[in-house]
Design an enzyme around this catalytic site. Sequence first.
Site, PDB file in Angstrom:
ATOM      1  N   GLY A   1       0.835  -1.204   0.000  1.00  0.00           N
ATOM      2  CA  GLY A   1       0.000   0.000   0.000  1.00  0.00           C
ATOM      3  C   GLY A   1       0.867   1.250   0.000  1.00  0.00           C
ATOM      4  O   GLY A   1       1.919   1.269   0.629  1.00  0.00           O
TER       5      GLY A   1
ATOM      6  N   THR B   1      18.158   8.151  -2.784  1.00  0.00           N
ATOM      7  CA  THR B   1      18.818   8.514  -4.052  1.00  0.00           C
ATOM      8  C   THR B   1      19.929   9.535  -3.818  1.00  0.00           C
ATOM      9  O   THR B   1      21.072   9.352  -4.271  1.00  0.00           O
ATOM     10  CB  THR B   1      17.778   9.096  -5.041  1.00  0.00           C
ATOM     11  OG1 THR B   1      16.763   8.123  -5.238  1.00  0.00           O
ATOM     12  CG2 THR B   1      18.411   9.464  -6.367  1.00  0.00           C
TER      13      THR B   1
ATOM     14  N   ARG C   1       1.062  -4.825  -5.839  1.00  0.00           N
ATOM     15  CA  ARG C   1       1.141  -6.094  -5.118  1.00  0.00           C
ATOM     16  C   ARG C   1       1.408  -7.144  -6.187  1.00  0.00           C
ATOM     17  O   ARG C   1       0.737  -7.174  -7.210  1.00  0.00           O
ATOM     18  CB  ARG C   1      -0.148  -6.362  -4.358  1.00  0.00           C
ATOM     19  CG  ARG C   1      -0.470  -5.230  -3.368  1.00  0.00           C
ATOM     20  CD  ARG C   1      -1.569  -5.587  -2.400  1.00  0.00           C
ATOM     21  NE  ARG C   1      -2.138  -4.382  -1.804  1.00  0.00           N
ATOM     22  CZ  ARG C   1      -1.754  -3.846  -0.645  1.00  0.00           C
ATOM     23  NH1 ARG C   1      -0.792  -4.399   0.057  1.00  0.00           N
ATOM     24  NH2 ARG C   1      -2.336  -2.761  -0.174  1.00  0.00           N
ATOM     25  N   SER C   2       2.430  -7.954  -5.988  1.00  0.00           N
ATOM     26  CA  SER C   2       2.852  -8.891  -7.028  1.00  0.00           C
ATOM     27  C   SER C   2       2.671 -10.332  -6.588  1.00  0.00           C
ATOM     28  O   SER C   2       3.383 -10.826  -5.714  1.00  0.00           O
ATOM     29  CB  SER C   2       4.331  -8.641  -7.379  1.00  0.00           C
ATOM     30  OG  SER C   2       4.818  -9.672  -8.207  1.00  0.00           O
TER      31      SER C   2
ATOM     32  N   GLY D   1       5.605  -2.343   3.677  1.00  0.00           N
ATOM     33  CA  GLY D   1       5.151  -2.880   4.957  1.00  0.00           C
ATOM     34  C   GLY D   1       5.639  -4.292   5.192  1.00  0.00           C
ATOM     35  O   GLY D   1       6.590  -4.752   4.545  1.00  0.00           O
ATOM     36  N   ASP D   2       4.973  -5.014   6.092  1.00  0.00           N
ATOM     37  CA  ASP D   2       5.488  -6.328   6.487  1.00  0.00           C
ATOM     38  C   ASP D   2       5.472  -7.331   5.337  1.00  0.00           C
ATOM     39  O   ASP D   2       6.381  -8.150   5.223  1.00  0.00           O
ATOM     40  CB  ASP D   2       4.782  -6.863   7.740  1.00  0.00           C
ATOM     41  CG  ASP D   2       3.310  -7.143   7.505  1.00  0.00           C
ATOM     42  OD1 ASP D   2       2.742  -6.533   6.585  1.00  0.00           O
ATOM     43  OD2 ASP D   2       2.745  -7.965   8.233  1.00  0.00           O
TER      44      ASP D   2
ATOM     45  N   ARG E   1     -17.273  15.221  14.430  1.00  0.00           N
ATOM     46  CA  ARG E   1     -17.702  15.633  15.772  1.00  0.00           C
ATOM     47  C   ARG E   1     -18.770  16.738  15.701  1.00  0.00           C
ATOM     48  O   ARG E   1     -19.741  16.716  16.451  1.00  0.00           O
ATOM     49  CB  ARG E   1     -16.488  16.104  16.578  1.00  0.00           C
ATOM     50  CG  ARG E   1     -16.818  16.760  17.895  1.00  0.00           C
ATOM     51  CD  ARG E   1     -17.247  15.778  18.958  1.00  0.00           C
ATOM     52  NE  ARG E   1     -16.152  14.980  19.450  1.00  0.00           N
ATOM     53  CZ  ARG E   1     -16.312  13.921  20.256  1.00  0.00           C
ATOM     54  NH1 ARG E   1     -17.514  13.558  20.655  1.00  0.00           N
ATOM     55  NH2 ARG E   1     -15.262  13.223  20.671  1.00  0.00           N
TER      56      ARG E   1
ATOM     57  N   ARG F   1      -5.358  -2.703   9.537  1.00  0.00           N
ATOM     58  CA  ARG F   1      -5.391  -4.174   9.368  1.00  0.00           C
ATOM     59  C   ARG F   1      -5.492  -4.864  10.720  1.00  0.00           C
ATOM     60  O   ARG F   1      -6.498  -4.760  11.383  1.00  0.00           O
ATOM     61  CB  ARG F   1      -4.195  -4.640   8.567  1.00  0.00           C
ATOM     62  CG  ARG F   1      -4.505  -4.653   7.081  1.00  0.00           C
ATOM     63  CD  ARG F   1      -3.773  -5.727   6.376  1.00  0.00           C
ATOM     64  NE  ARG F   1      -2.349  -5.469   6.366  1.00  0.00           N
ATOM     65  CZ  ARG F   1      -1.542  -5.832   5.385  1.00  0.00           C
ATOM     66  NH1 ARG F   1      -2.031  -6.453   4.347  1.00  0.00           N
ATOM     67  NH2 ARG F   1      -0.271  -5.588   5.444  1.00  0.00           N
TER      68      ARG F   1
ATOM     69  N   ARG G   1     -24.599   6.139  13.521  1.00  0.00           N
ATOM     70  CA  ARG G   1     -24.120   6.313  12.148  1.00  0.00           C
ATOM     71  C   ARG G   1     -22.729   5.685  11.991  1.00  0.00           C
ATOM     72  O   ARG G   1     -21.995   5.562  12.972  1.00  0.00           O
ATOM     73  CB  ARG G   1     -24.009   7.795  11.790  1.00  0.00           C
ATOM     74  CG  ARG G   1     -25.331   8.523  11.677  1.00  0.00           C
ATOM     75  CD  ARG G   1     -26.141   8.044  10.455  1.00  0.00           C
ATOM     76  NE  ARG G   1     -27.335   8.818  10.268  1.00  0.00           N
ATOM     77  CZ  ARG G   1     -28.484   8.634  10.909  1.00  0.00           C
ATOM     78  NH1 ARG G   1     -28.589   7.682  11.821  1.00  0.00           N
ATOM     79  NH2 ARG G   1     -29.534   9.393  10.663  1.00  0.00           N
TER      80      ARG G   1
ATOM     81  N   ARG H   1      -4.689   7.464   3.151  1.00  0.00           N
ATOM     82  CA  ARG H   1      -3.354   7.113   2.653  1.00  0.00           C
ATOM     83  C   ARG H   1      -2.571   8.275   2.053  1.00  0.00           C
ATOM     84  O   ARG H   1      -1.374   8.391   2.264  1.00  0.00           O
ATOM     85  CB  ARG H   1      -3.480   6.043   1.562  1.00  0.00           C
ATOM     86  CG  ARG H   1      -3.731   4.687   2.101  1.00  0.00           C
ATOM     87  CD  ARG H   1      -3.444   3.654   1.027  1.00  0.00           C
ATOM     88  NE  ARG H   1      -3.692   2.322   1.538  1.00  0.00           N
ATOM     89  CZ  ARG H   1      -2.827   1.642   2.265  1.00  0.00           C
ATOM     90  NH1 ARG H   1      -1.650   2.152   2.546  1.00  0.00           N
ATOM     91  NH2 ARG H   1      -3.122   0.442   2.706  1.00  0.00           N
TER      92      ARG H   1
HETATM   93  P1  ATP Z   1       0.867  -2.481   3.619  1.00  0.00           P
HETATM   94  O1  ATP Z   1       1.237  -2.634   5.074  1.00  0.00           O
HETATM   95  O2  ATP Z   1       0.748  -1.068   3.243  1.00  0.00           O
HETATM   96  O3  ATP Z   1      -0.309  -3.310   3.204  1.00  0.00           O
HETATM   97  P2  ATP Z   1       2.672  -4.512   2.675  1.00  0.00           P
HETATM   98  O4  ATP Z   1       4.083  -4.414   2.249  1.00  0.00           O
HETATM   99  O5  ATP Z   1       2.406  -5.297   3.937  1.00  0.00           O
HETATM  100  O6  ATP Z   1       2.112  -3.025   2.761  1.00  0.00           O
HETATM  101  P3  ATP Z   1       1.478  -6.642   1.065  1.00  0.00           P
HETATM  102  O7  ATP Z   1       0.397  -6.555   0.066  1.00  0.00           O
HETATM  103  O8  ATP Z   1       1.265  -7.521   2.240  1.00  0.00           O
HETATM  104  O9  ATP Z   1       1.793  -5.129   1.498  1.00  0.00           O
HETATM  105  O10 ATP Z   1       2.829  -7.135   0.338  1.00  0.00           O
HETATM  106  C1  ATP Z   1       3.339  -6.453  -0.796  1.00  0.00           C
HETATM  107  C2  ATP Z   1       3.998  -7.406  -1.733  1.00  0.00           C
HETATM  108  O11 ATP Z   1       5.102  -8.051  -1.079  1.00  0.00           O
HETATM  109  C3  ATP Z   1       3.140  -8.566  -2.233  1.00  0.00           C
HETATM  110  O12 ATP Z   1       2.282  -8.190  -3.273  1.00  0.00           O
HETATM  111  C4  ATP Z   1       4.200  -9.540  -2.692  1.00  0.00           C
HETATM  112  O13 ATP Z   1       4.704  -9.174  -3.967  1.00  0.00           O
HETATM  113  C5  ATP Z   1       5.303  -9.338  -1.658  1.00  0.00           C
HETATM  114  N1  ATP Z   1       5.151 -10.401  -0.642  1.00  0.00           N
HETATM  115  C6  ATP Z   1       4.344 -10.410   0.429  1.00  0.00           C
HETATM  116  N2  ATP Z   1       4.436 -11.582   1.095  1.00  0.00           N
HETATM  117  C7  ATP Z   1       5.317 -12.334   0.408  1.00  0.00           C
HETATM  118  C8  ATP Z   1       5.843 -13.654   0.555  1.00  0.00           C
HETATM  119  N3  ATP Z   1       5.471 -14.439   1.569  1.00  0.00           N
HETATM  120  N4  ATP Z   1       6.742 -14.091  -0.363  1.00  0.00           N
HETATM  121  C9  ATP Z   1       7.146 -13.291  -1.378  1.00  0.00           C
HETATM  122  N5  ATP Z   1       6.675 -12.055  -1.575  1.00  0.00           N
HETATM  123  C10 ATP Z   1       5.784 -11.563  -0.711  1.00  0.00           C
END
Ligand code: ATP
Length: 325
Positions: free
Chosen positions: A13, A26, A74-75, A104-105, A157, A174, A249, A258
């Site tokens: 995100g 950079t 996200r891949s 993120g994580d 408010r 989350r 509400r 974001r």
């Molecule tokens: P946010 O906290 O904003 O959601 P994030 O980094 O936690 O950010 P994720 O969608 O959980 O977002 O992860 C981003 C990308 O990191 C995934 O789309 C994937 O490409 C890669 N990724 C996440 N978990 C794994 C994994 N277990 N193995 C390989 N790649 C991963």
Amino acid sequence: MKEGYIGILTSGGDASGMNATIRAITRSAICNGYKVKGIYRGYEGLINDEIRELTTEDVSNIIQRGGTILKTARSKEFETPEGRRKAYEVMQKEKIHTLFVIGGDGSLTGARIFAQEYDVPCIGLPGTIDNDLWGTDLTIGYDTALNTIVECVDKIRDTATSHERIFFVEVMGRDAGFLAQNSAIASGAEAAIIPEDQTDTDQLEEFIGRGFRKTKNSSIVIVTESPTGKGAAYYAERVRKEYPQYDVRVTILGHLQRGGSPSAGDRILASRLGCASIQAMMEGQRNVMIGIRNDKVVYVPFAEAIKKNKPIDKSLITVLNELSI
Ligand code: ATP
């Protein structure tokens, strides 16, 4: 100039301050004799070779901009060994010797797995509004999101007070309640319902019993979004059923949280961590996240940083409870 390039990507995100981080990495890299390549669309762009060199000018005038000039994605492919093999081959082809991952994580989990499979030094920077990474007091983007939420709640408010209503406001996070708990304190909300506190007591019962008294003519409850459906709508529905006398509400802040220009705090954090990440590389560090603890830069091994359930300071719950009487 040194051989090869460092590569920077943003993943997961988007968070405000990612641009300030790209700029800092950079410029610090170039200042120390390294060349830089920007990788577009996160790991997806690494696999597909969407890469180009970044100069100091390319990162001009972005410190104040939300989002990420490198785009993010996200891949799913990177989660497969085949996808990571392609990513490694592209890195070789592009002569990228060290990968800087801002995310993120999930993103740092990906970097950790990649670095275990291939001999690729990776350095992580905590870029997420959720503040849910271990080993760092703050993540880049959290402060800005917090300020945005507080600004929105201040407006809600006015309406809540005018109509004598209970508002359930859902915020991101989350499985972490940092945004909800601290925005509740900062906006003077009556309660926060956070995942970390869902243990023995029912947080809604507690709030109704304690917080919504006749002396109050409105109430705001901040609720962390919930992957299991226990978000603001769930609690609002319960109040409608169990306490039909109240006018209820729901507001879901969603993607408002974001974007936007990063706060001064996030710009400074991004700049400090960006410079420290180049320093860490020059010291031979690898597979660590650069974090901040007690206002000092720290190196946190990936395995630590991605540990689930970063604890929230329980005294924050007491602060809110005492101040919302
Ligand atoms: P946010 O906290 O904003 O959601 P994030 O980094 O936690 O950010 P994720 O969608 O959980 O977002 O992860 C981003 C990308 O990191 C995934 O789309 C994937 O490409 C890669 N990724 C996440 N978990 C794994 C994994 N277990 N193995 C390989 N790649 C991963």
